[in-house]
Write a protein that holds these residues in place. Sequence first.
Motif, PDB file in Angstrom:
ATOM      1  N   SER A   1      -4.418   5.808  11.824  1.00  0.00           N
ATOM      2  CA  SER A   1      -3.875   5.136  10.639  1.00  0.00           C
ATOM      3  C   SER A   1      -4.276   5.911   9.389  1.00  0.00           C
ATOM      4  O   SER A   1      -5.408   6.373   9.278  1.00  0.00           O
ATOM      5  N   THR A   2      -3.336   6.026   8.454  1.00  0.00           N
ATOM      6  CA  THR A   2      -3.585   6.833   7.263  1.00  0.00           C
ATOM      7  C   THR A   2      -3.620   6.025   5.976  1.00  0.00           C
ATOM      8  O   THR A   2      -4.087   6.531   4.952  1.00  0.00           O
ATOM      9  N   TRP A   3      -3.152   4.768   6.009  1.00  0.00           N
ATOM     10  CA  TRP A   3      -3.108   4.002   4.766  1.00  0.00           C
ATOM     11  C   TRP A   3      -3.544   2.545   4.906  1.00  0.00           C
ATOM     12  O   TRP A   3      -3.892   1.910   3.928  1.00  0.00           O
ATOM     13  N   ALA A   4      -3.551   2.006   6.108  1.00  0.00           N
ATOM     14  CA  ALA A   4      -3.931   0.605   6.284  1.00  0.00           C
ATOM     15  C   ALA A   4      -5.266   0.494   7.008  1.00  0.00           C
ATOM     16  O   ALA A   4      -5.640   1.367   7.801  1.00  0.00           O
ATOM     17  N   LYS A   5      -5.968  -0.597   6.730  1.00  0.00           N
ATOM     18  CA  LYS A   5      -7.236  -0.902   7.382  1.00  0.00           C
ATOM     19  C   LYS A   5      -7.138  -2.268   8.053  1.00  0.00           C
ATOM     20  O   LYS A   5      -6.185  -3.026   7.828  1.00  0.00           O
TER      21      LYS A   5
ATOM     22  N   ASP B   1      -6.358  -5.235   5.893  1.00  0.00           N
ATOM     23  CA  ASP B   1      -4.979  -5.407   5.448  1.00  0.00           C
ATOM     24  C   ASP B   1      -4.180  -6.200   6.481  1.00  0.00           C
ATOM     25  O   ASP B   1      -3.390  -7.091   6.133  1.00  0.00           O
TER      26      ASP B   1
ATOM     27  N   ASP C   1      -1.843   0.789  10.626  1.00  0.00           N
ATOM     28  CA  ASP C   1      -0.616   1.113   9.890  1.00  0.00           C
ATOM     29  C   ASP C   1       0.576   0.366  10.462  1.00  0.00           C
ATOM     30  O   ASP C   1       1.343  -0.290   9.737  1.00  0.00           O
TER      31      ASP C   1
ATOM     32  N   ILE D   1       0.841  -1.195   0.000  1.00  0.00           N
ATOM     33  CA  ILE D   1       0.000   0.000   0.000  1.00  0.00           C
ATOM     34  C   ILE D   1       0.877   1.246   0.000  1.00  0.00           C
ATOM     35  O   ILE D   1       0.597   2.243  -0.651  1.00  0.00           O
ATOM     36  N   THR D   2       1.946   1.175   0.770  1.00  0.00           N
ATOM     37  CA  THR D   2       2.919   2.264   0.822  1.00  0.00           C
ATOM     38  C   THR D   2       4.305   1.644   0.913  1.00  0.00           C
ATOM     39  O   THR D   2       4.437   0.428   1.107  1.00  0.00           O
TER      40      THR D   2
END
Length: 272
Positions: free
Chosen positions: A182-186, A189, A144, A40-41
């Motif tokens: 958290s800014t990119w993972a859920k 994930d 994250d 994701i990142t």
Amino acid sequence: MKNESKSGTSQGNGIDIEGLFEAAREEGALSAEAMQALHITDLGAQIQAGFGVQVDDVASSEVVLVTVMPDDSGSIKFAGNAQAVRDGHNLVVSALADSKQRDSLLAHNRYLNGAVLYPYCPIAQAEKMTSKNYDPELGTPLYDQAVVLLGTVIAKAQEFALSGVPARTVTLFITDGADAGSTWAKAKDVCALVRDMRRAEAHIVAAIGIDDGNTNYRAVFRDMGIEDRWILTPRSDAAEIRKAFALFSQSAVRASQGGASFSRAAAGGFGG
């Protein structure tokens, strides 16, 4: 340490993080969903920070990676639980360092907001948590950082496996709140990674949710793929928190005793 390339390859000391993930995928240990979660990142530099000891410097014919992520959010301090978390971590380190399997045990501590207290190292060298190196006052980016931590566990275990050294892992998350920041993972994930790890039958993923009065930790951790038998929900009380860590240390010691013992420990959970 130099920055990671976008491929995830560490330029610092030649560890190819992306190559380790790809090898795990080719062996069937990582699904497409898990690979997507890990991409994701760009996680290369964060994972590299936890890698620590080199495989060639470990004499044991097999290893157990014990990995912990203590919550360093401000609510820990606000609730008066900082010392209990320190004591709990230190109890785990001492119990493992005193075990017969200590020579095969490597430990890594990454706080919930990403700071590495110590990368993978022999358990005897694991740094104790003190008021100087643990002052919880940040947020709770649980998803994250769970992806970062599990990515580190998977990559390090794969590095040993590719060198002919079987690796089993025991990982513990500690939090006193649900995800916040958290800014990119859920959760899905994290679940993709935990699900693959459970399927490999060489990993235990556990969690301690310190009661904050309103979080359903079993629901939070289930969404992350963690099995009920590996979830503890102690009250916001120093003695209860230390008891939860003691249960984890006992489980980790059992899991480190060999193949059959690991399987029994994994199946038994905290009650086994």
